[in-house]
Design an enzyme around this catalytic site. Sequence first.
Site, PDB file in Angstrom:
ATOM      1  N   HIS A 132     -14.260   2.538  18.533  1.00 28.04           N
ATOM      2  CA  HIS A 132     -12.831   2.366  18.480  1.00 28.04           C
ATOM      3  C   HIS A 132     -12.475   2.216  19.996  1.00 28.04           C
ATOM      4  O   HIS A 132     -12.720   3.154  20.908  1.00 28.04           O
ATOM      5  CB  HIS A 132     -12.001   3.315  17.600  1.00 28.04           C
ATOM      6  CG  HIS A 132     -10.675   3.020  17.329  1.00 28.04           C
ATOM      7  ND1 HIS A 132      -9.778   3.024  18.388  1.00 28.04           N
ATOM      8  CD2 HIS A 132     -10.040   2.648  16.284  1.00 28.04           C
ATOM      9  CE1 HIS A 132      -8.487   2.550  17.826  1.00 28.04           C
ATOM     10  NE2 HIS A 132      -8.662   2.493  16.591  1.00 28.04           N
ATOM     11  N   GLU A 144       0.740  -1.300  -0.064  1.00 29.24           N
ATOM     12  CA  GLU A 144       0.089  -0.128  -0.069  1.00 29.24           C
ATOM     13  C   GLU A 144       0.827   1.285   0.014  1.00 29.24           C
ATOM     14  O   GLU A 144       0.667   2.338   0.983  1.00 29.24           O
ATOM     15  CB  GLU A 144      -0.840  -0.085   1.282  1.00 29.24           C
ATOM     16  CG  GLU A 144      -2.254   1.040   0.916  1.00 29.24           C
ATOM     17  CD  GLU A 144      -3.055   0.955   2.156  1.00 29.24           C
ATOM     18  OE1 GLU A 144      -3.016   1.559   3.203  1.00 29.24           O
ATOM     19  OE2 GLU A 144      -4.185   0.122   2.199  1.00 29.24           O
TER      20      GLU A 144
HETATM   21  C1  UD1 Z   1      -3.630   3.259  15.001  1.00 30.62           C
HETATM   22  C2  UD1 Z   1      -3.054   4.087  13.959  1.00 30.62           C
HETATM   23  C3  UD1 Z   1      -3.939   4.469  12.818  1.00 30.62           C
HETATM   24  C4  UD1 Z   1      -4.619   3.406  12.407  1.00 30.62           C
HETATM   25  C5  UD1 Z   1      -5.550   2.814  13.466  1.00 30.62           C
HETATM   26  C6  UD1 Z   1      -6.314   1.388  12.894  1.00 30.62           C
HETATM   27  C7  UD1 Z   1      -0.911   5.131  14.421  1.00 30.62           C
HETATM   28  C8  UD1 Z   1      -0.140   6.404  14.686  1.00 30.62           C
HETATM   29  N1  UD1 Z   1      -2.361   5.076  14.395  1.00 30.62           N
HETATM   30  O1  UD1 Z   1      -4.534   4.475  15.708  1.00 30.62           O
HETATM   31  O2  UD1 Z   1      -3.162   4.936  11.706  1.00 30.62           O
HETATM   32  O3  UD1 Z   1      -5.661   3.725  11.367  1.00 30.62           O
HETATM   33  O4  UD1 Z   1      -4.574   2.092  14.605  1.00 30.62           O
HETATM   34  O5  UD1 Z   1      -7.519   1.242  14.019  1.00 30.62           O
HETATM   35  O6  UD1 Z   1      -0.260   4.172  14.237  1.00 30.62           O
HETATM   36  N2  UD1 Z   1      -6.542   0.117  22.002  1.00 30.62           N
HETATM   37  C9  UD1 Z   1      -6.869  -0.622  22.912  1.00 30.62           C
HETATM   38  N3  UD1 Z   1      -7.049  -2.051  22.256  1.00 30.62           N
HETATM   39  C10 UD1 Z   1      -6.687  -2.234  21.016  1.00 30.62           C
HETATM   40  C11 UD1 Z   1      -6.216  -0.951  20.279  1.00 30.62           C
HETATM   41  C12 UD1 Z   1      -6.144   0.051  20.850  1.00 30.62           C
HETATM   42  O7  UD1 Z   1      -7.088  -0.540  24.177  1.00 30.62           O
HETATM   43  O8  UD1 Z   1      -6.701  -3.133  20.510  1.00 30.62           O
HETATM   44  C13 UD1 Z   1      -6.350   1.677  23.039  1.00 30.62           C
HETATM   45  C14 UD1 Z   1      -4.940   1.608  23.870  1.00 30.62           C
HETATM   46  O9  UD1 Z   1      -5.367   2.586  24.837  1.00 30.62           O
HETATM   47  C15 UD1 Z   1      -4.101   2.524  22.747  1.00 30.62           C
HETATM   48  C16 UD1 Z   1      -4.971   3.538  22.235  1.00 30.62           C
HETATM   49  O10 UD1 Z   1      -6.329   2.643  21.892  1.00 30.62           O
HETATM   50  O11 UD1 Z   1      -2.956   2.867  23.747  1.00 30.62           O
HETATM   51  C17 UD1 Z   1      -4.450   3.982  21.019  1.00 30.62           C
HETATM   52  O12 UD1 Z   1      -3.948   2.799  20.020  1.00 30.62           O
HETATM   53  P1  UD1 Z   1      -2.666   3.368  18.635  1.00 30.62           P
HETATM   54  O13 UD1 Z   1      -2.435   2.259  18.211  1.00 30.62           O
HETATM   55  O14 UD1 Z   1      -1.624   4.197  19.384  1.00 30.62           O
HETATM   56  O15 UD1 Z   1      -3.497   4.479  18.187  1.00 30.62           O
HETATM   57  P2  UD1 Z   1      -4.893   4.210  17.213  1.00 30.62           P
HETATM   58  O16 UD1 Z   1      -5.747   5.348  17.416  1.00 30.62           O
HETATM   59  O17 UD1 Z   1      -5.368   2.891  17.493  1.00 30.62           O
HETATM   60  N1  UDP Z   2     -13.207  -2.923  10.853  1.00 28.92           N
HETATM   61  C1  UDP Z   2     -13.561  -4.089  11.858  1.00 28.92           C
HETATM   62  N2  UDP Z   2     -14.213  -3.924  12.491  1.00 28.92           N
HETATM   63  C2  UDP Z   2     -14.746  -2.788  13.284  1.00 28.92           C
HETATM   64  C3  UDP Z   2     -14.459  -1.469  12.210  1.00 28.92           C
HETATM   65  C4  UDP Z   2     -13.733  -1.763  11.071  1.00 28.92           C
HETATM   66  O1  UDP Z   2     -13.164  -5.215  11.377  1.00 28.92           O
HETATM   67  O2  UDP Z   2     -15.245  -2.610  14.373  1.00 28.92           O
HETATM   68  C5  UDP Z   2     -12.581  -3.250   9.818  1.00 28.92           C
HETATM   69  C6  UDP Z   2     -12.946  -2.696   8.491  1.00 28.92           C
HETATM   70  O3  UDP Z   2     -13.601  -3.452   7.780  1.00 28.92           O
HETATM   71  C7  UDP Z   2     -11.568  -2.274   7.589  1.00 28.92           C
HETATM   72  C8  UDP Z   2     -10.520  -1.840   8.812  1.00 28.92           C
HETATM   73  O4  UDP Z   2     -11.251  -2.638  10.132  1.00 28.92           O
HETATM   74  O5  UDP Z   2     -10.885  -3.167   7.090  1.00 28.92           O
HETATM   75  C9  UDP Z   2     -10.220  -0.495   9.031  1.00 28.92           C
HETATM   76  O6  UDP Z   2      -9.754  -0.326  10.306  1.00 28.92           O
HETATM   77  P1  UDP Z   2      -9.711   1.047  10.769  1.00 28.92           P
HETATM   78  O7  UDP Z   2     -10.606   1.819  10.534  1.00 28.92           O
HETATM   79  O8  UDP Z   2      -9.372   0.852  12.444  1.00 28.92           O
HETATM   80  O9  UDP Z   2      -8.399   1.718  10.210  1.00 28.92           O
HETATM   81  P2  UDP Z   2      -7.760   2.459   8.956  1.00 28.92           P
HETATM   82  O10 UDP Z   2      -8.286   1.551   7.931  1.00 28.92           O
HETATM   83  O11 UDP Z   2      -8.696   3.791   9.290  1.00 28.92           O
HETATM   84  O12 UDP Z   2      -6.169   2.739   8.990  1.00 28.92           O
END
Ligand code: UD1
Ligand code: UDP
Length: 402
Positions: free
Chosen positions: A273, A122
């Site tokens: 999320h 990507e």
């Molecule tokens: C991250 C990515 C973003 C991506 C997104 C997908 C970066 C900077 N950001 O953002 O590009 O689009 O993931 O969803 O890499 N948390 C949980 N459990 C989980 C996941 C997250 O508790 O399974 C909570 C935790 O408190 C964690 C916080 O979310 O510290 C933020 O997670 P992080 O991966 O840093 O950022 P995202 O907002 O998830």
């Molecule tokens: N998705 C999922 N469960 C959810 C929400 C999204 O499996 O509750 C999937 C969605 O189909 C897509 C991916 O997660 O394939 C997108 O993830 P996210 O929006 O967290 O990250 P981004 O694509 O913006 O990086």
Amino acid sequence: MYSKQRRVALVVGTRPECIKMAPVWLALRHSRSLSPILVSTGQHRQMLDQAFGVFGLKPDIDLGLMQQGQTLPDLTARVLTAMTTVLREHRPAAVLVQGDTTTVLGTALAAFYERIPIGHVEAGLRTYDFEAPWPEEMNRRLADPISRWCFAPTEWSAANLKAERTPGANIHVTGNTVVDALLWVREKLKRTGLTAAQVIERCQIPADFAARYLKDGPNNQSPITSNVTGASRWVLITGHRRESFGGGFENICHAIGQIAAKYPDVGLLYPVHLNPNVQEPVRRILGGNPRVALIPPVGYEDFIWLMDRCHFVLSDSGGVQEEAPSLGKPVLVMRTTTERPEGVDAGTCRLVGTSPDVIMREASALLDDEAEYARRSRLKNPYGDGTAAYRIAEILAKDLST
Ligand code: UD1
Ligand code: UDP
């Protein structure tokens, strides 16, 4: 396993990376010359494990790096350090990263320092605005120039790389592996079947919402199409972009509340999320709203099942913008710019920002104007044909065996 197989490390950290890398792992598993090692940084935990589960994947190495409320500098440093240790120990022939997360930046940097060639799945997506998406635009713009293979999903992303003087030999237009993942899940759903009752239970969808909008019936049996008009229309919502934290997210929540107030027949389903910066405003502003069902993040196959049946999607997600054209679901993209203009050109996605007035106006167009809805819900995916992962595996096999 063939004795001369060379190892390729596939590194993922978050939900979307897993979903989009899974097809590459599945393709490399069948390679005669290469064998995949699946490494999880564990940047995400529950949301990543949900995605691994759908594809039946188990990481060979799991660094388990996630901390509650982690910060960008701290996570970046921990990924860089921990991935350096992994690469020194395993010395793969190549390292693959996917997308634009902190896992991508930290891993690419670790591989660069270890002089291990990087493949960026990507590659070439651009807004040319470092503020949006933040910090993802910076992550991918640092990863691409140090990648030996830039796997661009479309001609547009390849053109961006060419314009940045990326050597032509490094650029490969493969399609986006998200289409492979989506088709894989669809096949799985056709094979195994999935009932509304299973989805409702697994996703913890409130009984009143389920009874009104997700009853077993014709619109819950089709693998691709759902009813587009009628009393049971509902909207699927996701949101998590950092540049919208604070005021932007509050606006998004107010817009959702306004849609609920104006359209008493329309349901709103929001898998929230787990980022605390998302959870807090969403629960504070929408938590008491009986018309909005807030549920935990759902597994990928359940999400596709739901997306296939909603009326339209309100989201700031990258992956959702790519999946929607395959499902013919209009997406109101709660952002002001996108690195995925192909979905906008296809007519499926429309940028609406985070202003409640604009979101409301655009939601009304999709709810009130059947002709407009029909125009924007055509099936057409500009992101690939479902063979991206095999192309990537073939390119790697050829280049690594010479
Ligand atoms: C991250 C990515 C973003 C991506 C997104 C997908 C970066 C900077 N950001 O953002 O590009 O689009 O993931 O969803 O890499 N948390 C949980 N459990 C989980 C996941 C997250 O508790 O399974 C909570 C935790 O408190 C964690 C916080 O979310 O510290 C933020 O997670 P992080 O991966 O840093 O950022 P995202 O907002 O998830
Ligand atoms: N998705 C999922 N469960 C959810 C929400 C999204 O499996 O509750 C999937 C969605 O189909 C897509 C991916 O997660 O394939 C997108 O993830 P996210 O929006 O967290 O990250 P981004 O694509 O913006 O990086």
